[in-house]
Motif scaffolding. Structure first.
Motif, mmCIF file in Angstrom:
data_model
loop_
_atom_site.group_PDB
_atom_site.id
_atom_site.type_symbol
_atom_site.label_atom_id
_atom_site.label_comp_id
_atom_site.label_asym_id
_atom_site.label_seq_id
_atom_site.Cartn_x
_atom_site.Cartn_y
_atom_site.Cartn_z
ATOM 1 N N VAL A 188 102.136 86.309 -12.671
ATOM 2 C CA VAL A 188 101.188 86.457 -11.779
ATOM 3 C C VAL A 188 101.426 87.251 -10.559
ATOM 4 C CG1 VAL A 188 100.668 83.808 -11.827
ATOM 5 C CG2 VAL A 188 102.167 84.433 -10.358
ATOM 6 N N VAL A 189 99.955 87.626 -9.826
ATOM 7 C CA VAL A 189 100.360 88.434 -8.861
ATOM 8 C C VAL A 189 99.833 87.641 -7.657
ATOM 9 C CG1 VAL A 189 98.085 89.456 -9.042
ATOM 10 C CG2 VAL A 189 99.627 90.726 -7.678
ATOM 11 N N ILE A 190 100.595 87.708 -6.461
ATOM 12 C CA ILE A 190 100.327 87.115 -5.214
ATOM 13 C C ILE A 190 99.469 88.136 -4.252
ATOM 14 C CG2 ILE A 190 101.131 85.642 -3.456
ATOM 15 C CD1 ILE A 190 101.903 84.146 -5.766
ATOM 16 N N GLY A 218 91.815 96.486 4.338
ATOM 17 C CA GLY A 218 92.285 97.098 3.210
ATOM 18 C C GLY A 218 93.937 97.337 3.497
ATOM 19 N N GLY A 219 94.428 98.024 2.342
ATOM 20 C CA GLY A 219 95.867 98.582 2.448
ATOM 21 C C GLY A 219 96.683 97.551 2.433
ATOM 22 N N ARG A 220 96.374 96.251 1.983
ATOM 23 C CA ARG A 220 97.705 95.147 1.879
ATOM 24 C C ARG A 220 98.566 95.545 0.799
ATOM 25 N NH1 ARG A 220 93.651 91.174 -1.080
ATOM 26 N NH2 ARG A 220 93.181 93.276 -1.859
ATOM 27 N N GLY A 221 98.254 96.192 -0.198
ATOM 28 C CA GLY A 221 99.344 96.775 -1.156
ATOM 29 C C GLY A 221 100.596 97.330 -0.499
ATOM 30 N N LYS A 222 100.045 98.405 0.254
ATOM 31 C CA LYS A 222 100.879 99.075 1.025
ATOM 32 C C LYS A 222 101.803 98.309 2.179
ATOM 33 C CE LYS A 222 99.060 103.823 0.855
ATOM 34 N NZ LYS A 222 98.103 104.293 1.956
ATOM 35 N N GLU A 278 96.873 85.290 -9.124
ATOM 36 C CA GLU A 278 96.026 85.550 -10.057
ATOM 37 C C GLU A 278 96.910 85.729 -11.311
ATOM 38 O OE1 GLU A 278 92.124 88.082 -8.681
ATOM 39 O OE2 GLU A 278 93.907 89.154 -9.457
ATOM 40 N N LYS A 279 96.416 85.785 -12.695
ATOM 41 C CA LYS A 279 97.075 86.305 -13.785
ATOM 42 C C LYS A 279 97.231 87.720 -13.601
ATOM 43 C CE LYS A 279 96.061 83.007 -17.466
ATOM 44 N NZ LYS A 279 95.238 82.840 -18.775
ATOM 45 N N ALA A 280 98.269 88.250 -13.753
ATOM 46 C CA ALA A 280 98.745 89.596 -13.432
ATOM 47 C C ALA A 280 97.907 90.666 -14.367
ATOM 48 C CB ALA A 280 100.217 89.913 -13.646
ATOM 49 N N GLY A 281 97.197 91.646 -14.129
ATOM 50 C CA GLY A 281 96.316 92.642 -14.830
ATOM 51 C C GLY A 281 97.340 93.315 -15.469
ATOM 52 N N ASP A 282 96.969 93.862 -16.717
ATOM 53 C CA ASP A 282 97.372 94.479 -17.650
ATOM 54 C C ASP A 282 96.973 96.175 -17.572
ATOM 55 O OD1 ASP A 282 98.523 96.266 -19.681
ATOM 56 O OD2 ASP A 282 97.495 95.219 -21.219
ATOM 57 N N ILE A 283 97.406 96.930 -16.529
ATOM 58 C CA ILE A 283 96.853 98.351 -16.041
ATOM 59 C C ILE A 283 97.134 99.570 -16.529
ATOM 60 C CG2 ILE A 283 96.289 99.602 -13.900
ATOM 61 C CD1 ILE A 283 97.248 97.560 -12.271
ATOM 62 N N ALA A 284 96.017 100.118 -17.282
ATOM 63 C CA ALA A 284 96.406 101.239 -18.167
ATOM 64 C C ALA A 284 95.944 102.302 -16.958
ATOM 65 C CB ALA A 284 95.639 101.270 -19.588
ATOM 66 N N LEU A 306 89.750 94.495 -10.540
ATOM 67 C CA LEU A 306 91.196 94.030 -9.800
ATOM 68 C C LEU A 306 91.239 93.879 -8.396
ATOM 69 C CD1 LEU A 306 93.671 93.440 -11.726
ATOM 70 C CD2 LEU A 306 94.580 95.251 -10.572
ATOM 71 N N ASP A 307 90.217 94.325 -7.685
ATOM 72 C CA ASP A 307 90.116 93.943 -6.301
ATOM 73 C C ASP A 307 88.545 93.888 -6.074
ATOM 74 O OD1 ASP A 307 90.667 93.680 -3.629
ATOM 75 O OD2 ASP A 307 91.194 95.706 -3.158
ATOM 76 N N ALA A 308 88.086 93.258 -4.842
ATOM 77 C CA ALA A 308 86.944 92.918 -4.479
ATOM 78 C C ALA A 308 86.904 93.100 -3.100
ATOM 79 C CB ALA A 308 86.340 91.698 -5.093
HETATM 80 P P1 GDP Z 1 94.675 96.683 -1.409
HETATM 81 O O1 GDP Z 1 95.773 97.446 -1.280
HETATM 82 O O2 GDP Z 1 94.437 95.871 -0.200
HETATM 83 O O3 GDP Z 1 93.417 97.348 -1.739
HETATM 84 O O4 GDP Z 1 94.774 95.430 -2.596
HETATM 85 P P2 GDP Z 1 94.561 95.810 -3.961
HETATM 86 O O5 GDP Z 1 94.270 94.446 -4.754
HETATM 87 O O6 GDP Z 1 93.832 97.033 -4.553
HETATM 88 O O7 GDP Z 1 96.129 95.891 -4.731
HETATM 89 C C1 GDP Z 1 96.936 96.989 -4.375
HETATM 90 C C2 GDP Z 1 97.557 97.431 -5.638
HETATM 91 O O8 GDP Z 1 98.458 96.444 -6.159
HETATM 92 C C3 GDP Z 1 96.573 97.890 -6.865
HETATM 93 O O9 GDP Z 1 95.888 99.311 -6.707
HETATM 94 C C4 GDP Z 1 97.558 97.913 -8.022
HETATM 95 O O10 GDP Z 1 98.153 98.759 -8.256
HETATM 96 C C5 GDP Z 1 98.557 96.669 -7.454
HETATM 97 N N1 GDP Z 1 97.970 95.446 -8.182
HETATM 98 C C6 GDP Z 1 97.037 94.439 -7.802
HETATM 99 N N2 GDP Z 1 96.769 93.563 -8.915
HETATM 100 C C7 GDP Z 1 97.813 93.789 -9.739
HETATM 101 C C8 GDP Z 1 98.125 93.078 -10.943
HETATM 102 O O11 GDP Z 1 97.747 92.192 -11.231
HETATM 103 N N3 GDP Z 1 99.028 93.679 -11.607
HETATM 104 C C9 GDP Z 1 99.788 94.775 -11.514
HETATM 105 N N4 GDP Z 1 100.733 95.262 -12.170
HETATM 106 N N5 GDP Z 1 99.559 95.349 -10.489
HETATM 107 C C10 GDP Z 1 98.375 95.036 -9.322
#
Ligand code: GDP
Ligand code: MN
Length: 386
Positions: free
Chosen positions: A42-44, A51-55, A91-97, A204-206
């Motif tokens: 899963v992805v938490i 925005g910018g939560r990833g970073k 969430e169920k982790a996405g399979d990103i291509a 994958l994001d909203a």
């Molecule tokens: P934001 O940084 O706040 O815009 O959050 P996002 O939802 O866009 O997530 C940031 C990044 O995390 C995405 O661009 C993906 O690269 C990565 N990410 C998010 N969900 C997944 C997932 O389910 N699987 C994988 N492998 N990466 C994910």
């Protein structure tokens, strides 16, 4: 009204936009239970309206339920750009291509909708717009015409989306536009919009912002109202149904009726060397009770050293306002700070007479806006809170 990611995805889902399966959790234990049900990686994701939560470390993968619990406990309570994380999305982790970008928003200047699309997804779109504008398609859509195939093609080609993904991304764009218009959004953004290993487009994001003026046709929006995330004074103002309230930095409280008059009042206060403590537009037709509530909210701010009430009576009657001021002062056990009242328009004379006859301590009237502002600024300078 800005939504959290999982709420935005709920709206996407209701319009048929593919989103990963997921559920929000407020505790690590709940995150673990959800991960157990999914039985996969899963992805938490931190749920904050920024925005910018990833970073910032607010998006993390967890390969099993134990790790989900542990990661959730790290992310819950985290501070992301001044926003405390109170909820995570599991969430169920996405399979990103591949990761793309897509959005629709209102372009008020162009009196049209604006659709944007880019192959450069998953990164800050402002950076793409500034540094690689050739990779960002911007397509205006006349609201009376609506989204046509030609718009979709311009978004796909302009955004340099690979041809193999056109069919999938094009279909998602059409659904996103439906959600944006029929869902009464100001903004519907997907970043990243991914193509999965088996070639499917998924949001994958909203990032969704709702147009609050349309709330009357969406009773279901009530659940999105998150008063708890507002600063205390703004929350109280909302709960009391007091027009538009915004806390500012200064020490002169400001109440006006009508956004234009209230903004001018802030300017006039600044012009006389003062600093407004807030913006409060009590709107048209404010009665004594509204006035009393408004004064109560502003005086609850200990920065406030004087209060300027600037009313131009149209449908608002100045005698009602005067009675409201007296009621507020009585409820509060006296004016804690000097109050300068400028009344003009409907029943202004009656209003001033009511105030002068009651003559509560610390309450003054003024004839003009300038005079009133100058006086309020002077009083704020000397005033002291007991
Ligand atoms: P934001 O940084 O706040 O815009 O959050 P996002 O939802 O866009 O997530 C940031 C990044 O995390 C995405 O661009 C993906 O690269 C990565 N990410 C998010 N969900 C997944 C997932 O389910 N699987 C994988 N492998 N990466 C994910
Ligand atoms: Mn994103």
């Amino acid at each position: 009204m800005d939504l959290l990611e999982y709420q935005g995805k709920e709206i996407f889902r209701s319009f048929g936009i593919p989103v990963p399966e997921g559920k929000p959790a407020k505790s690590p234990k709940r995150a673990r239970e959800i991960a157990e049900k999914f039985g996969s990686t899963v992805v938490i994701k931190a749920q904050v309206r920024v925005g910018g939560r990833g970073k910032a470390g607010g998006v993390k993968l967890a390969k099993d339920p134990a790790e989900a619990e542990q990661v959730a406990s790290q992310i819950l309570g985290m501070d992301i750009k001044g926003h405390t994380v109170r909820e995570v999305l599991v969430e169920k982790a996405g399979d990103i291509a591949q990761e793309f970008y897509a959005s629709f928003m209102l372009d008020r200047g162009a009196k049209a909708y604006l659709g944007m699309c880019s192959v450069k997804g998953g990164v800050d779109i402002e950076t793409v717009a500034a540094e690689e504008p050739d990779y960002l398609a911007k397509v205006h859509i006349d609201p009376l015409v609506g989204l046509q195939q030609s718009h979709i093609r311009r978004m796909l080609f302009g955004g340099k989306i690979p041809a193999a993904a056109h069919k999938e991304v094009g279909a998602l764009l059409a659904l996103l536009f439906r959600a944006f218009v029929d869902g009464d959004c100001d903004l519907a953004e997907v970043n990243p919009l991914i193509i999965t290993g088996d070639g499917k487009a998924v949001a994958l994001d909203a990032k969704v912002s709702l147009e609050e003026n349309a709330a009357f046709r969406h009773p279901e929006w009530a659940k999105y109202k998150d008063l708890k995330s507002l600063p205390k004074q703004e929350r109280t103002a909302k709960e009391l149904g007091l027009g538009n309230f915004l806390a500012l930095e200064g020490n002169v409280g400001v109440i006006g009726n009508g956004a234009g008059l209230t903004m001018s009042t802030l300017d006039v206060v600044a012009n006389f060397g003062g600093a407004p403590a807030n913006f409060l537009d009590i709107g048209g037709g404010a009665n004594a009770e509204v006035m009393a509530n408004a004064i109560g909210v502003i005086l609850s701010d200990r920065k406030v050293r004087s209060l300027l009430v600037n009313i131009f009576g149209g449908i608002t009657r100045c005698d009602e306002v005067a009675r409201g001021i007296l009621a507020a002062i009585e409820t509060l056990g006296g004016a804690k700070v000097p109050i300068v009242v400028r009344l003009d328009g409907t029943n202004a004379d009656e209003g001033r007479t009511i105030l002068r006859q009651a003559a509560p301590p610390k309450v003054e009237t003024a004839e003009t806006m300038n005079e009133a502002a100058q006086r309020a600024v002077a009083l704020a300078g000397k005033g002291r809170r007991s």
